[in-house]
Design a protein around this motif. Structure first.
Motif, PDB file in Angstrom:
ATOM      1  N   VAL A  61       0.832  -1.199   0.000  1.00 11.32           N
ATOM      2  CA  VAL A  61       0.000   0.000   0.000  1.00 11.32           C
ATOM      3  C   VAL A  61       0.864   1.246   0.000  1.00 11.32           C
ATOM      4  O   VAL A  61       2.000   1.244   0.476  1.00 11.32           O
ATOM      5  CB  VAL A  61      -0.955   0.030   1.216  1.00 11.32           C
ATOM      6  CG1 VAL A  61      -1.958  -1.108   1.133  1.00 11.32           C
ATOM      7  CG2 VAL A  61      -0.182  -0.034   2.534  1.00 11.32           C
ATOM      8  N   ARG A  62       0.329   2.323  -0.540  1.00  9.19           N
ATOM      9  CA  ARG A  62       1.043   3.585  -0.659  1.00  9.19           C
ATOM     10  C   ARG A  62       1.053   4.353   0.665  1.00  9.19           C
ATOM     11  O   ARG A  62       0.188   4.171   1.523  1.00  9.19           O
ATOM     12  CB  ARG A  62       0.401   4.449  -1.744  1.00  9.19           C
ATOM     13  CG  ARG A  62       0.440   3.824  -3.143  1.00  9.19           C
ATOM     14  CD  ARG A  62      -0.128   4.790  -4.181  1.00  9.19           C
ATOM     15  NE  ARG A  62      -1.530   5.103  -3.930  1.00  9.19           N
ATOM     16  CZ  ARG A  62      -2.545   4.409  -4.417  1.00  9.19           C
ATOM     17  NH1 ARG A  62      -2.333   3.338  -5.169  1.00  9.19           N
ATOM     18  NH2 ARG A  62      -3.785   4.771  -4.156  1.00  9.19           N
ATOM     19  N   GLU A  63       2.020   5.232   0.801  1.00  4.82           N
ATOM     20  CA  GLU A  63       2.110   6.078   1.994  1.00  4.82           C
ATOM     21  C   GLU A  63       0.859   6.935   2.164  1.00  4.82           C
ATOM     22  O   GLU A  63       0.379   7.141   3.279  1.00  4.82           O
ATOM     23  CB  GLU A  63       3.344   6.975   1.910  1.00  4.82           C
ATOM     24  CG  GLU A  63       4.659   6.236   1.846  1.00  4.82           C
ATOM     25  CD  GLU A  63       4.977   5.474   3.115  1.00  4.82           C
ATOM     26  OE1 GLU A  63       5.234   6.114   4.156  1.00  4.82           O
ATOM     27  OE2 GLU A  63       4.968   4.232   3.067  1.00  4.82           O
ATOM     28  N   THR A  64       0.328   7.430   1.059  1.00  2.57           N
ATOM     29  CA  THR A  64      -0.874   8.261   1.159  1.00  2.57           C
ATOM     30  C   THR A  64      -2.029   7.484   1.767  1.00  2.57           C
ATOM     31  O   THR A  64      -2.819   8.037   2.541  1.00  2.57           O
ATOM     32  CB  THR A  64      -1.276   8.773  -0.231  1.00  2.57           C
ATOM     33  OG1 THR A  64      -1.359   7.682  -1.150  1.00  2.57           O
ATOM     34  CG2 THR A  64      -0.278   9.794  -0.748  1.00  2.57           C
ATOM     35  N   SER A  65      -2.133   6.212   1.440  1.00  2.00           N
ATOM     36  CA  SER A  65      -3.210   5.396   1.994  1.00  2.00           C
ATOM     37  C   SER A  65      -2.978   5.102   3.471  1.00  2.00           C
ATOM     38  O   SER A  65      -3.939   5.036   4.258  1.00  2.00           O
ATOM     39  CB  SER A  65      -3.319   4.086   1.212  1.00  2.00           C
ATOM     40  OG  SER A  65      -3.598   4.323  -0.144  1.00  2.00           O
ATOM     41  N   ILE A  66      -1.727   4.924   3.860  1.00  2.00           N
ATOM     42  CA  ILE A  66      -1.419   4.711   5.277  1.00  2.00           C
ATOM     43  C   ILE A  66      -1.843   5.934   6.092  1.00  2.00           C
ATOM     44  O   ILE A  66      -2.480   5.826   7.145  1.00  2.00           O
ATOM     45  CB  ILE A  66       0.076   4.421   5.475  1.00  2.00           C
ATOM     46  CG1 ILE A  66       0.478   3.130   4.757  1.00  2.00           C
ATOM     47  CG2 ILE A  66       0.411   4.320   6.962  1.00  2.00           C
ATOM     48  CD1 ILE A  66       1.984   2.895   4.715  1.00  2.00           C
ATOM     49  N   ILE A  67      -1.497   7.093   5.596  1.00  2.00           N
ATOM     50  CA  ILE A  67      -1.840   8.331   6.303  1.00  2.00           C
ATOM     51  C   ILE A  67      -3.354   8.516   6.351  1.00  2.00           C
ATOM     52  O   ILE A  67      -3.920   8.890   7.392  1.00  2.00           O
ATOM     53  CB  ILE A  67      -1.147   9.531   5.643  1.00  2.00           C
ATOM     54  CG1 ILE A  67       0.369   9.402   5.778  1.00  2.00           C
ATOM     55  CG2 ILE A  67      -1.616  10.842   6.262  1.00  2.00           C
ATOM     56  CD1 ILE A  67       1.157  10.386   4.942  1.00  2.00           C
ATOM     57  N   ALA A  68      -4.020   8.256   5.229  1.00  2.00           N
ATOM     58  CA  ALA A  68      -5.481   8.357   5.218  1.00  2.00           C
ATOM     59  C   ALA A  68      -6.106   7.377   6.205  1.00  2.00           C
ATOM     60  O   ALA A  68      -7.097   7.686   6.876  1.00  2.00           O
ATOM     61  CB  ALA A  68      -6.014   8.111   3.811  1.00  2.00           C
ATOM     62  N   GLY A  69      -5.523   6.178   6.327  1.00  2.00           N
ATOM     63  CA  GLY A  69      -6.013   5.209   7.297  1.00  2.00           C
ATOM     64  C   GLY A  69      -5.830   5.679   8.723  1.00  2.00           C
ATOM     65  O   GLY A  69      -6.708   5.495   9.576  1.00  2.00           O
ATOM     66  N   MET A  70      -4.698   6.298   9.013  1.00  2.00           N
ATOM     67  CA  MET A  70      -4.478   6.856  10.348  1.00  2.00           C
ATOM     68  C   MET A  70      -5.520   7.917  10.671  1.00  2.00           C
ATOM     69  O   MET A  70      -6.051   7.975  11.789  1.00  2.00           O
ATOM     70  CB  MET A  70      -3.067   7.456  10.439  1.00  2.00           C
ATOM     71  CG  MET A  70      -1.950   6.440  10.345  1.00  2.00           C
ATOM     72  SD  MET A  70      -0.315   7.209  10.184  1.00  2.00           S
ATOM     73  CE  MET A  70      -0.120   7.947  11.809  1.00  2.00           C
ATOM     74  N   ARG A  71      -5.803   8.758   9.675  1.00  2.00           N
ATOM     75  CA  ARG A  71      -6.787   9.822   9.893  1.00  2.00           C
ATOM     76  C   ARG A  71      -8.191   9.240  10.112  1.00  2.00           C
ATOM     77  O   ARG A  71      -8.931   9.697  10.981  1.00  2.00           O
ATOM     78  CB  ARG A  71      -6.787  10.779   8.700  1.00  2.00           C
ATOM     79  CG  ARG A  71      -7.755  11.962   8.832  1.00  2.00           C
ATOM     80  CD  ARG A  71      -7.448  12.792  10.082  1.00  2.00           C
ATOM     81  NE  ARG A  71      -8.378  13.883  10.246  1.00  2.00           N
ATOM     82  CZ  ARG A  71      -8.147  15.140   9.851  1.00  2.00           C
ATOM     83  NH1 ARG A  71      -7.000  15.443   9.262  1.00  2.00           N
ATOM     84  NH2 ARG A  71      -9.034  16.079  10.042  1.00  2.00           N
ATOM     85  N   MET A  72      -8.540   8.198   9.355  1.00  2.00           N
ATOM     86  CA  MET A  72      -9.852   7.569   9.543  1.00  2.00           C
ATOM     87  C   MET A  72      -9.971   6.944  10.926  1.00  2.00           C
ATOM     88  O   MET A  72     -11.026   7.043  11.576  1.00  2.00           O
ATOM     89  CB  MET A  72     -10.076   6.503   8.474  1.00  2.00           C
ATOM     90  CG  MET A  72     -10.321   7.050   7.086  1.00  2.00           C
ATOM     91  SD  MET A  72     -10.859   5.763   5.931  1.00  2.00           S
ATOM     92  CE  MET A  72     -12.544   5.489   6.502  1.00  2.00           C
ATOM     93  N   LEU A  73      -8.906   6.308  11.392  1.00  2.00           N
ATOM     94  CA  LEU A  73      -8.956   5.703  12.721  1.00  2.00           C
ATOM     95  C   LEU A  73      -9.066   6.759  13.812  1.00  2.00           C
ATOM     96  O   LEU A  73      -9.697   6.525  14.854  1.00  2.00           O
ATOM     97  CB  LEU A  73      -7.720   4.827  12.940  1.00  2.00           C
ATOM     98  CG  LEU A  73      -7.737   3.498  12.171  1.00  2.00           C
ATOM     99  CD1 LEU A  73      -6.353   2.863  12.148  1.00  2.00           C
ATOM    100  CD2 LEU A  73      -8.755   2.535  12.785  1.00  2.00           C
TER     101      LEU A  73
END
Length: 340
Positions: free
Chosen positions: A257-269
């Motif tokens: 997975v891309r870094e952008t998706s990791i960050i978006a996942g952190m924000r969603m959590l």
């Protein structure tokens, strides 16, 4: 199935060596996440404990056995979470713990290792360099070297997460597991495939630290020269052959997975579950974000594996996610490398 190094009876026995504070962690359906992900999502929360990660399960098993055998000193390499966990487990059993880490590891993790009473040695390199230094210390001082994922106790301790998952009601269709050295993935995967074989075991790794995923796909050890990801806890470059062999038997898929998706996942959590997590813990959410069609209509469990994160870096990442949907690794302060 063909045999892995992990044994179900030993995994059950491992529970008895683990302080109950690490066991039976929350598992719950998080409906607030579901509109944005398009599937049913349950969270297995491995952060509500003294070391804020799942690593305490494995270090409890190791420290218990070391104390029982009369050993008094132990050394490990760590990107932060294993070191904290071993320091906590060792302190309670009178063990002298040395942790070798990269000086580029998150300061919050390093500070916590010191606070827990371990001796901390820093190297001017990445996790794999720290691993080499820890091995040298063990040889020179004649003490036990703990190698995360290679030492079976770390895998079978982590596998107790799987025992708790397979007891869940209602059942689920897939489990998303952060993939680094492989202790969590092989441990949980072993239990799930033995006791709930219809559940899909999907491992998730950052695109900037793909060595284990490439190794799984090619069915041979593939190393990389460097890593570039904010998910320092899973950023190893040199997979362990024995761990890869186990992973090949229990994982149905491994995705990047891309870094952008990791960050978006952190924000969603944060926004929808009220959870502050480190990047590695958001890999499961990132995988859903990148392939919603795959998970649509299914019930997915993601293991939130750690919350040891540098506060300033976290604010940069989630702020970038909120302002622009996410930020590239170079803008977000990607770590040069990491490990357990």
């Amino acid at each position: 199935m063909r045999k892995t190094r992990l044994d179900i009876d030993r995994i059950r026995a491992a529970r008895r060596a683990i302080d109950p504070i690490f066991l039976d962690t929350p598992l719950y359906r998080c409906e607030a996440l579901e509109p944005g992900l398009g599937c049913a999502v349950s969270i297995k929360l491995e952060t509500a404990n003294p070391v804020r990660s799942f690593k305490g399960r494995g270090t409890e098993v190791i420290a218990s056995r070391l104390a029982d055998s009369g050993e008094r000193a132990v050394v490990c390499a760590s990107a932060g979470n294993l070191g904290q966990a071993l320091a906590w487990s060792g302190r309670g059993r009178g063990l002298d713990v040395t942790v070798v880490a990269s000086r580029f590891a998150p300061a919050a993790k390093l500070d916590r290792i010191r606070a827990l009473g371990a001796k901390l040695e820093l190297v001017d390199g990445d996790f794999d360099m720290a691993r080499e230094r820890a091995a040298a210390l063990a040889r020179n001082d004649g003490i036990r070297l703990v190698e995360d994922s290679l030492d079976i106790e770390t895998c079978e301790g982590a596998a107790t997460v799987g025992l708790e998952l397979v007891r869940a009601t209602p059942t689920f269709d897939a489990v998303l597991i952060a993939l680094g050295g492989g202790a969590l993935a092989t441990g949980v995967g072993r239990v799930v495939k033995a006791m709930a074989p219809g559940v899909e075991v999907i491992c998730v790794q950052p695109l900037g630290a793909p060595a284990m995923t490439h190794s799984w796909r090619e069915r041979r050890v593939v190393t990389t020269d460097s890593t570039n990801t904010i998910a320092d806890g899973v950023a190893g470059r040199r997979p362990i052959p024995a761990v890869l062999d186990d992973l090949l038997l229990v994982a149905d898929d491994a995705v990047l997975v891309r870094e952008t998706s990791i960050i978006a996942g952190m924000r969603m959590l944060l926004d929808h579950a009220g959870l502050v997590v480190e990047p590695s813990a958001a890999l499961g959410i990132a995988a859903i974000l990148e392939d919603r069609d795959r998970f649509a209509g299914r019930h997915v469990v993601t293991i939130v594996c750690g919350s040891n994160v540098d506060v300033d870096a976290y604010h940069r990442w989630v702020g970038a996610a909120g302002a622009a949907g996410a930020a590239p690794a170079s803008a977000a302060g990607a770590a040069p490398a990491g490990g357990s």
